[in-house]
Scaffold this motif. Structure first.
Motif, mmCIF file in Angstrom:
data_model
loop_
_atom_site.group_PDB
_atom_site.id
_atom_site.type_symbol
_atom_site.label_atom_id
_atom_site.label_comp_id
_atom_site.label_asym_id
_atom_site.label_seq_id
_atom_site.Cartn_x
_atom_site.Cartn_y
_atom_site.Cartn_z
ATOM 1 N N TYR A 1 69.085 46.569 30.457
ATOM 2 C CA TYR A 1 68.481 47.701 29.945
ATOM 3 C C TYR A 1 69.235 49.030 30.446
ATOM 4 O O TYR A 1 69.209 49.656 29.505
ATOM 5 N N LEU A 2 69.885 49.263 31.342
ATOM 6 C CA LEU A 2 70.713 50.171 31.703
ATOM 7 C C LEU A 2 71.764 50.374 30.975
ATOM 8 O O LEU A 2 72.165 51.591 30.531
ATOM 9 N N LEU A 3 72.435 49.347 30.387
ATOM 10 C CA LEU A 3 73.556 49.368 29.383
ATOM 11 C C LEU A 3 72.994 49.844 27.977
ATOM 12 O O LEU A 3 73.747 50.473 27.500
ATOM 13 N N ALA A 4 72.020 49.087 27.684
ATOM 14 C CA ALA A 4 71.168 49.512 26.362
ATOM 15 C C ALA A 4 71.104 51.055 26.539
ATOM 16 O O ALA A 4 71.165 51.698 25.403
ATOM 17 N N GLN A 5 70.551 51.647 27.686
ATOM 18 C CA GLN A 5 70.151 52.865 27.789
ATOM 19 C C GLN A 5 71.371 53.735 27.788
ATOM 20 O O GLN A 5 71.449 54.838 26.958
ATOM 21 N N ALA A 6 72.570 53.482 28.237
ATOM 22 C CA ALA A 6 73.774 53.994 28.244
ATOM 23 C C ALA A 6 74.244 54.213 26.743
ATOM 24 O O ALA A 6 75.000 55.179 26.542
ATOM 25 N N GLU A 7 74.140 52.837 26.233
ATOM 26 C CA GLU A 7 74.754 52.951 24.855
ATOM 27 C C GLU A 7 74.059 54.110 23.797
ATOM 28 O O GLU A 7 74.628 54.365 23.056
ATOM 29 N N GLU A 8 72.845 53.888 24.159
ATOM 30 C CA GLU A 8 71.874 54.809 23.477
ATOM 31 C C GLU A 8 72.223 56.348 23.678
ATOM 32 O O GLU A 8 72.230 56.886 22.557
ATOM 33 N N ALA A 9 72.827 56.534 24.780
ATOM 34 C CA ALA A 9 72.885 57.975 25.335
ATOM 35 C C ALA A 9 74.467 58.401 24.627
ATOM 36 O O ALA A 9 74.644 59.400 23.994
ATOM 37 N N LEU A 10 75.169 57.378 24.601
ATOM 38 C CA LEU A 10 76.539 57.409 23.992
ATOM 39 C C LEU A 10 76.395 57.769 22.376
ATOM 40 O O LEU A 10 77.096 58.467 22.095
ATOM 41 N N ALA A 11 75.554 56.763 21.798
ATOM 42 C CA ALA A 11 75.315 57.119 20.356
ATOM 43 C C ALA A 11 74.745 58.390 19.927
ATOM 44 O O ALA A 11 75.221 58.899 19.070
ATOM 45 N N LEU A 12 73.789 58.814 20.718
ATOM 46 C CA LEU A 12 73.168 60.089 20.669
ATOM 47 C C LEU A 12 74.434 61.305 20.558
ATOM 48 O O LEU A 12 74.442 62.137 19.690
ATOM 49 N N ARG A 13 75.089 61.274 21.858
ATOM 50 C CA ARG A 13 75.974 62.170 22.011
ATOM 51 C C ARG A 13 77.187 62.024 20.811
ATOM 52 O O ARG A 13 77.769 63.118 20.338
ATOM 53 N N GLN A 14 77.718 60.914 20.498
ATOM 54 C CA GLN A 14 78.469 60.475 19.264
ATOM 55 C C GLN A 14 77.883 60.951 18.045
ATOM 56 O O GLN A 14 78.639 61.808 17.220
ATOM 57 N N ALA A 15 76.651 61.041 17.762
ATOM 58 C CA ALA A 15 76.044 61.681 16.457
ATOM 59 C C ALA A 15 76.090 63.033 16.481
ATOM 60 O O ALA A 15 76.327 63.633 15.621
ATOM 61 N N ARG A 16 75.736 63.593 17.704
ATOM 62 C CA ARG A 16 75.911 64.992 17.724
ATOM 63 C C ARG A 16 77.549 65.623 17.539
ATOM 64 O O ARG A 16 77.521 66.699 16.806
ATOM 65 N N ARG A 17 78.225 65.049 18.221
ATOM 66 C CA ARG A 17 79.866 65.368 18.051
ATOM 67 C C ARG A 17 80.067 65.007 16.562
ATOM 68 O O ARG A 17 80.739 65.978 16.038
ATOM 69 N N THR A 18 79.536 64.167 15.839
ATOM 70 C CA THR A 18 79.979 63.900 14.454
ATOM 71 C C THR A 18 79.414 65.162 13.642
ATOM 72 O O THR A 18 79.960 65.349 12.647
ATOM 73 N N ASP A 19 78.270 65.301 13.991
ATOM 74 C CA ASP A 19 77.594 66.329 13.374
ATOM 75 C C ASP A 19 78.170 67.833 13.404
ATOM 76 O O ASP A 19 78.337 68.484 12.174
ATOM 77 N N LEU A 20 78.934 67.903 14.690
ATOM 78 C CA LEU A 20 79.785 69.223 14.500
ATOM 79 C C LEU A 20 80.733 69.217 13.556
ATOM 80 O O LEU A 20 81.453 70.365 13.371
ATOM 81 N N GLU A 21 81.430 68.171 13.377
ATOM 82 C CA GLU A 21 82.480 67.990 12.575
ATOM 83 C C GLU A 21 82.139 68.554 11.101
ATOM 84 O O GLU A 21 83.213 68.478 10.445
ATOM 85 N N ARG A 22 81.067 68.800 10.735
ATOM 86 C CA ARG A 22 80.648 69.250 9.477
ATOM 87 C C ARG A 22 81.533 70.913 9.674
ATOM 88 O O ARG A 22 81.608 71.259 8.327
ATOM 89 N N HIS A 23 81.700 71.319 10.446
ATOM 90 C CA HIS A 23 82.314 72.516 10.422
ATOM 91 C C HIS A 23 83.581 72.282 10.972
ATOM 92 O O HIS A 23 83.959 71.978 12.133
ATOM 93 N N PRO A 24 84.823 72.522 9.770
ATOM 94 C CA PRO A 24 85.968 72.389 10.253
ATOM 95 C C PRO A 24 86.547 73.078 11.279
ATOM 96 O O PRO A 24 86.168 74.361 11.408
ATOM 97 N N ASP A 25 87.603 72.689 12.092
ATOM 98 C CA ASP A 25 88.208 73.587 13.155
ATOM 99 C C ASP A 25 89.466 74.295 12.168
ATOM 100 O O ASP A 25 90.032 73.593 11.456
ATOM 101 N N PRO A 26 89.476 75.591 12.868
ATOM 102 C CA PRO A 26 90.482 76.360 12.158
ATOM 103 C C PRO A 26 91.858 76.172 12.597
ATOM 104 O O PRO A 26 91.841 75.830 13.998
#
Length: 418
Positions: A249-274
């Motif tokens: 359960y803790l591993l599934a919970q950690a993987e869920e948190a990781l996926a959420l952080r990854q989703a947020r980070r990928t969403d920020l990539e919609r704004h390109p870096d200068p």
């Protein structure tokens, strides 16, 4: 600090903890065997890789770029002038829009996932060790029962032989007793082979696991008295504790948190870096020199949008996997708890049955010695006793295994989270 079990749960599960050393290997040997397991070592290597990836996330993917340009200029005005020219530029993309903070959170989530995965590998290895240990324990119990039966059959053969010489028994009875002795010797040989094989598998999987203790004690292990069945709310709380502290359960919970952080980070990539830079240029052979600042900015595309949508879908999938793990672990606890209660009750019933059957066998033996009954009746009673004694020992070991497995999963036995 790891949360402690409530007092009533500890009392419920650790009723036989004081006797644990009588049927479990020493904890120090278990820890050493688990740490030497190739599965655990592979998990540790993966955790080191996770640490490196987390450090890379914090540092960011961008690198400083040095650009050098050389060129020749020809002046086509009839003068035939030629000049050497060149440019040197230094550029670096910038992480903006909160991407540095998002990368730090993603690195923390990556580290947490790697840490729980390493703990889960140790826990699963400890489960395997516990299973193999009790397989060897049951094989030893069966061998001890077969040895007791063989000794009893040998004693019966000696009694029958003495009666035959005294003229109180027929040759047929002596032959039946000798045949029973041979049958018990064959059963003992088979039990010894099974025990040797179980111990060999244990040693092959976990070399050096307390070789002086791998053969359980000759004396039967006394099963602790089962605790009183708790009220429904108590079992419900224990069930919640089992789920919330399960590595799965803790591993599934950690993987869920990781996926959420990854989703947020990928969403920020919609704004390109200068990308910003500075450059220096030499023209017309050095007669003209230029210095300036450059700025480049990628234009967003549909690709960035699709990547963000895919990462969000992965986060939803991780959430579903955590919920599935929660349900599966709840069902697992229900099964373990039911089996524990049933096996404890079965062990107690088998102990009472074996005691009664032992008393009956003693009376049958006295009657046979006194000439009040025949050998066939005695052999029938002794065979039932042999089955009862074996069933008692196997039921005891199975109850001990269920109790140990539940305590292991509740992190009250061989806890490797520290």
């Amino acid at each position: 600090m790891k949360p402690l079990l409530p007092v009533w749960v500890a009392a419920l599960l650790l009723a036989g903890a004081a006797q644990a050393q009588s049927y479990l290997p020493p904890e120090a040997a278990v820890r050493q065997a688990v740490e030497q397991s190739p599965t655990v070592q592979a998990a540790d290597a993966a955790r080191r890789g996770t640490q490196a990836r987390a450090d890379g996330l914090r540092a960011g993917p961008h690198e400083t770029v040095v650009r050098a340009i050389g060129q020749r200029r020809w002046v086509r005005d009839g003068s035939g002038q030629r000049f050497g020219e060149g440019q040197i530029a230094i550029e670096r993309p910038l992480r903006l829009w909160g991407k540095s903070e998002a990368d730090a959170e993603l690195a923390d989530a990556t580290l947490a996932t790697g840490r729980v995965a390493a703990q889960d590998a140790r826990h699963e290895t400890a489960r395997q060790l516990l299973t193999l240990w009790f397989a060897a324990l049951r094989a030893s119990q069966a061998r001890q029962a077969a040895q007791d039966n063989a000794s009893a059959a040998a004693e019966l053969a000696r009694i029958t032989e003495r009666r035959l010489r005294a003229g109180d028994a027929a040759r047929l009875e002596a032959e039946l007793a000798a045949a029973e002795q041979a049958r018990m010797q064959a059963a003992l040989a088979a039990a010894e082979a099974t025990e040797t094989a179980a111990l060999a598998e244990l040693q092959a999987r976990f070399p050096g696991l307390c070789p002086q203790r791998c053969a359980p004690a000759e004396a039967p292990v006394a099963l602790p008295e089962p605790p009183t069945q708790p009220a429904a709310p108590s079992v419900t709380q224990m069930r919640a504790h089992y789920i919330e502290h399960s590595h799965e359960y803790l591993l599934a919970q950690a993987e869920e948190a990781l996926a959420l952080r990854q989703a947020r980070r990928t969403d920020l990539e919609r704004h390109p870096d200068p990308t910003v830079g500075v450059f220096a240029t030499s023209e017309r052979g050095g007669a003209e020199r230029l210095a300036g600042v450059s700025l480049s900015l990628p234009l967003g595309s549909v690709h960035r949008e699709t990547q963000a949508a895919a990462a969000l879908a992965d986060a939803d999938a991780a959430l579903s996997r955590r919920l599935a793990a929660e349900r599966r672990l709840g069902a697992e606890f229900d099964v373990l708890w039911s089996l524990l209660g049933g096996k404890r009750a079965a062990a107690q019933a088998q102990a009472r049955a074996a005691a009664l059957q032992r008393s009956a066998a003693d009376r049958a033996l006295r009657a046979y010695r006194a000439g009040e009954s025949g050998l066939s009746e005695l052999l029938a009673v002794r065979r039932v006793l042999a089955d009862a004694l074996l069933a008692e020992r196997l039921a005891r070991s199975e109850a001990l295994e269920s109790d140990s497995r539940l305590r292991l999963d509740l992190h009250e036995l061989w806890d490797f989270d520290d």
